[in-house]
Design a protein around this motif. Sequence first.
Motif, PDB file in Angstrom:
ATOM      1  N   ILE A   1      43.130  38.989  79.284  1.00 57.30           N
ATOM      2  CA  ILE A   1      42.145  39.971  79.723  1.00 57.30           C
ATOM      3  C   ILE A   1      41.374  39.420  80.911  1.00 57.30           C
ATOM      4  CG2 ILE A   1      40.060  41.238  79.073  1.00 57.30           C
ATOM      5  CD1 ILE A   1      41.153  41.439  76.266  1.00 57.30           C
ATOM      6  N   ILE A   2      41.323  40.228  81.974  1.00 52.52           N
ATOM      7  CA  ILE A   2      40.706  39.806  83.228  1.00 52.52           C
ATOM      8  C   ILE A   2      39.576  40.776  83.573  1.00 52.52           C
ATOM      9  CG2 ILE A   2      41.106  39.376  85.686  1.00 52.52           C
ATOM     10  CD1 ILE A   2      44.115  38.979  84.850  1.00 52.52           C
ATOM     11  N   PHE A   3      38.368  40.232  83.784  1.00 50.16           N
ATOM     12  CA  PHE A   3      37.220  41.051  84.166  1.00 50.16           C
ATOM     13  C   PHE A   3      37.171  41.179  85.691  1.00 50.16           C
ATOM     14  CE2 PHE A   3      36.019  39.681  79.954  1.00 50.16           C
ATOM     15  CZ  PHE A   3      35.343  40.774  79.420  1.00 50.16           C
ATOM     16  N   ASN A   4      37.375  42.380  86.178  1.00 49.71           N
ATOM     17  CA  ASN A   4      37.248  42.632  87.615  1.00 49.71           C
ATOM     18  C   ASN A   4      35.851  43.120  87.982  1.00 49.71           C
ATOM     19  OD1 ASN A   4      39.821  41.833  88.273  1.00 49.71           O
ATOM     20  ND2 ASN A   4      40.677  43.905  88.152  1.00 49.71           N
ATOM     21  N   LYS A   5      35.007  43.270  86.961  1.00 49.77           N
ATOM     22  CA  LYS A   5      33.621  43.691  87.178  1.00 49.77           C
ATOM     23  C   LYS A   5      32.754  42.880  86.209  1.00 49.77           C
ATOM     24  CE  LYS A   5      30.772  47.873  87.434  1.00 49.77           C
ATOM     25  NZ  LYS A   5      30.745  49.344  87.194  1.00 49.77           N
ATOM     26  N   ASN A   6      31.998  41.963  86.745  1.00 49.70           N
ATOM     27  CA  ASN A   6      31.252  41.035  85.900  1.00 49.70           C
ATOM     28  C   ASN A   6      30.184  41.707  85.042  1.00 49.70           C
ATOM     29  OD1 ASN A   6      32.569  38.626  86.560  1.00 49.70           O
ATOM     30  ND2 ASN A   6      31.359  38.383  88.434  1.00 49.70           N
ATOM     31  N   SER A   7      29.642  42.812  85.480  1.00 51.49           N
ATOM     32  CA  SER A   7      28.541  43.453  84.751  1.00 51.49           C
ATOM     33  C   SER A   7      28.943  43.913  83.358  1.00 51.49           C
ATOM     34  CB  SER A   7      27.998  44.641  85.550  1.00 51.49           C
ATOM     35  OG  SER A   7      29.008  45.615  85.764  1.00 51.49           O
ATOM     36  N   ILE A   8      30.235  44.174  83.146  1.00 55.41           N
ATOM     37  CA  ILE A   8      30.646  44.666  81.826  1.00 55.41           C
ATOM     38  C   ILE A   8      30.866  43.520  80.830  1.00 55.41           C
ATOM     39  CG2 ILE A   8      31.697  46.694  82.857  1.00 55.41           C
ATOM     40  CD1 ILE A   8      34.407  45.487  82.389  1.00 55.41           C
ATOM     41  N   ARG A   9      30.792  42.275  81.286  1.00 60.05           N
ATOM     42  CA  ARG A   9      30.946  41.144  80.364  1.00 60.05           C
ATOM     43  C   ARG A   9      29.882  41.150  79.271  1.00 60.05           C
ATOM     44  NH1 ARG A   9      34.071  36.716  82.324  1.00 60.05           N
ATOM     45  NH2 ARG A   9      34.815  37.025  84.464  1.00 60.05           N
ATOM     46  N   ASP A  10      28.692  41.655  79.603  1.00 54.25           N
ATOM     47  CA  ASP A  10      27.560  41.605  78.672  1.00 54.25           C
ATOM     48  C   ASP A  10      27.457  42.833  77.776  1.00 54.25           C
ATOM     49  OD1 ASP A  10      26.747  39.111  79.667  1.00 54.25           O
ATOM     50  OD2 ASP A  10      25.622  40.060  81.297  1.00 54.25           O
ATOM     51  N   PHE A  11      28.373  43.787  77.898  1.00 51.59           N
ATOM     52  CA  PHE A  11      28.364  44.932  76.994  1.00 51.59           C
ATOM     53  C   PHE A  11      28.464  44.434  75.551  1.00 51.59           C
ATOM     54  CE2 PHE A  11      30.328  48.218  80.177  1.00 51.59           C
ATOM     55  CZ  PHE A  11      29.167  48.143  80.924  1.00 51.59           C
ATOM     56  N   LYS A  12      27.713  45.062  74.635  1.00 51.91           N
ATOM     57  CA  LYS A  12      27.717  44.657  73.235  1.00 51.91           C
ATOM     58  C   LYS A  12      28.488  45.667  72.385  1.00 51.91           C
ATOM     59  CE  LYS A  12      24.851  41.167  73.915  1.00 51.91           C
ATOM     60  NZ  LYS A  12      25.215  39.752  73.710  1.00 51.91           N
ATOM     61  N   PHE A  13      29.262  45.151  71.425  1.00 46.28           N
ATOM     62  CA  PHE A  13      30.053  46.018  70.548  1.00 46.28           C
ATOM     63  C   PHE A  13      29.960  45.556  69.098  1.00 46.28           C
ATOM     64  CE2 PHE A  13      32.180  46.255  74.702  1.00 46.28           C
ATOM     65  CZ  PHE A  13      32.268  47.626  74.874  1.00 46.28           C
ATOM     66  N   SER A  14      30.079  46.511  68.202  1.00 48.92           N
ATOM     67  CA  SER A  14      30.201  46.233  66.770  1.00 48.92           C
ATOM     68  C   SER A  14      31.319  47.113  66.233  1.00 48.92           C
ATOM     69  CB  SER A  14      28.891  46.544  66.029  1.00 48.92           C
ATOM     70  OG  SER A  14      27.845  45.706  66.466  1.00 48.92           O
ATOM     71  N   GLY A  15      32.135  46.559  65.350  1.00 51.75           N
ATOM     72  CA  GLY A  15      33.230  47.350  64.799  1.00 51.75           C
ATOM     73  C   GLY A  15      34.270  46.493  64.119  1.00 51.75           C
ATOM     74  N   GLU A  16      35.450  47.092  63.924  1.00 56.69           N
ATOM     75  CA  GLU A  16      36.542  46.400  63.233  1.00 56.69           C
ATOM     76  C   GLU A  16      37.872  46.984  63.696  1.00 56.69           C
ATOM     77  OE1 GLU A  16      38.664  46.494  58.848  1.00 56.69           O
ATOM     78  OE2 GLU A  16      36.557  47.058  59.031  1.00 56.69           O
ATOM     79  N   PHE A  17      38.843  46.114  63.943  1.00 56.66           N
ATOM     80  CA  PHE A  17      40.202  46.545  64.245  1.00 56.66           C
ATOM     81  C   PHE A  17      41.153  45.909  63.236  1.00 56.66           C
ATOM     82  CE2 PHE A  17      38.583  46.652  68.806  1.00 56.66           C
ATOM     83  CZ  PHE A  17      38.378  48.025  68.782  1.00 56.66           C
ATOM     84  N   GLU A  18      42.099  46.700  62.765  1.00 60.41           N
ATOM     85  CA  GLU A  18      43.109  46.165  61.840  1.00 60.41           C
ATOM     86  C   GLU A  18      44.498  46.620  62.258  1.00 60.41           C
ATOM     87  OE1 GLU A  18      44.204  45.971  57.062  1.00 60.41           O
ATOM     88  OE2 GLU A  18      42.583  47.286  57.776  1.00 60.41           O
ATOM     89  N   LYS A  19      44.780  47.910  62.144  1.00 57.72           N
ATOM     90  CA  LYS A  19      46.114  48.416  62.438  1.00 57.72           C
ATOM     91  C   LYS A  19      46.209  49.030  63.833  1.00 57.72           C
ATOM     92  CE  LYS A  19      47.093  49.343  57.560  1.00 57.72           C
ATOM     93  NZ  LYS A  19      47.473  50.367  56.553  1.00 57.72           N
ATOM     94  N   GLU A  20      45.094  49.100  64.549  1.00 57.40           N
ATOM     95  CA  GLU A  20      45.093  49.700  65.882  1.00 57.40           C
ATOM     96  C   GLU A  20      45.921  48.857  66.856  1.00 57.40           C
ATOM     97  OE1 GLU A  20      41.385  50.941  63.790  1.00 57.40           O
ATOM     98  OE2 GLU A  20      42.492  49.061  64.078  1.00 57.40           O
ATOM     99  N   ASN A  21      46.648  49.524  67.748  1.00 64.57           N
ATOM    100  CA  ASN A  21      47.332  48.778  68.800  1.00 64.57           C
ATOM    101  C   ASN A  21      46.340  48.498  69.922  1.00 64.57           C
ATOM    102  OD1 ASN A  21      47.184  51.097  70.509  1.00 64.57           O
ATOM    103  ND2 ASN A  21      49.152  51.850  69.731  1.00 64.57           N
ATOM    104  N   LEU A  22      46.779  47.793  70.951  1.00 65.59           N
ATOM    105  CA  LEU A  22      45.880  47.375  72.020  1.00 65.59           C
ATOM    106  C   LEU A  22      45.199  48.561  72.698  1.00 65.59           C
ATOM    107  CD1 LEU A  22      44.685  45.291  73.976  1.00 65.59           C
ATOM    108  CD2 LEU A  22      46.815  45.441  75.297  1.00 65.59           C
ATOM    109  N   GLU A  23      45.977  49.594  73.044  1.00 66.42           N
ATOM    110  CA  GLU A  23      45.394  50.724  73.774  1.00 66.42           C
ATOM    111  C   GLU A  23      44.417  51.491  72.897  1.00 66.42           C
ATOM    112  OE1 GLU A  23      46.521  53.698  77.318  1.00 66.42           O
ATOM    113  OE2 GLU A  23      48.114  52.644  76.248  1.00 66.42           O
ATOM    114  N   GLN A  24      44.722  51.620  71.616  1.00 70.60           N
ATOM    115  CA  GLN A  24      43.787  52.286  70.710  1.00 70.60           C
ATOM    116  C   GLN A  24      42.477  51.508  70.618  1.00 70.60           C
ATOM    117  OE1 GLN A  24      46.357  52.380  67.265  1.00 70.60           O
ATOM    118  NE2 GLN A  24      46.827  54.553  67.549  1.00 70.60           N
TER     119      GLN A  24
END
Length: 340
Positions: A294-317
Amino acid sequence: MTEERFTELLSRKLAGEISPSELTEFKGYISANASYGKQYESLKSYWKQNEESYEDIGKVFEKIKSQTDIPRREAEGQQQIKIPRFNFSWITKVAAVFLVFGVLAVLYHFTLSRFFSAEDTVYSWKQIQVPNRLISSITLPDGTKVTLNSASKLKYPESFKGSNREVYLSGEAFFDVVSDHQHPFIVHTEKMKIKVLGTAFNIRSYANDREKQTTLLRGSIQVTFPDNPATVMLKPKDKILIKDGTYELGTQTYYNEAEGSLMETLWMSNKLAFRNESFESLANDLERKYGVKIIFNKNSIRDFKFSGEFEKENLEQALLSLKIVTPFNYKIKGNSVYLY
């Protein structure tokens, strides 16, 4: 005489002052003796020709140690010595070669010979390396069970001998250690050394993660640090976090308290759970889970915060789910994901 002659020719070769006939003789030694070839390959990468200065011979020593097959032991109480800048003449370069050989001899005598003493002999090491997208389990010679997360590496002896049971970890692993009060179990990582008798705990120590952590589920463990004199004892449910050279104590985090599932060990069920985690940190987990870069072409999005869970989802999902929470753009090209 053969060893002395080879050392003399090696000195001339590294100094760039070897004659054509001597070079032929030198190559003959290399071809006839594999150990000579290894010595030459080890030394030539550290040699600076054309009168470059040697600013810190301690760095040469550390590089030589890193080439050995024995896991590095952290030295305590070492004092750095600054070496003045010198331009080496040919005679001084010859002396430097003998110095390097001397360092190797001292290293063997005080480190390797001690490591292979009668009491603590370890005849051979094994290594398991888990690729991205996979989880692997292994039972060590003493019966200790280890579950390794993606992109993790564990080095362990073919059989435990001596007073301690020692292993080396890079990445993340869950240990269920067989109790043996006479032979403590020790896990070495980049930022921690964990000593236990019999217990269950999780270690997360990936090289590219800013935060390292150890969480204790059962028993007790002692944690020490290579660059800090502190010693910390953990009791069940305790967690220690290391970030930017400092550590702090915390407690394990429930993902679902009713089910008793822990954030720290949810990966063992092939789930990726995250809570208020930065995109930069989450990207490392996504790389290991999906086997991408994974390559960040825009540094400002590095600090975005997320909460959640992935199990059966593929990469695009997974990416689409994150995009819904906080808008960003992405492009998948082969095994690379570009974020902008």
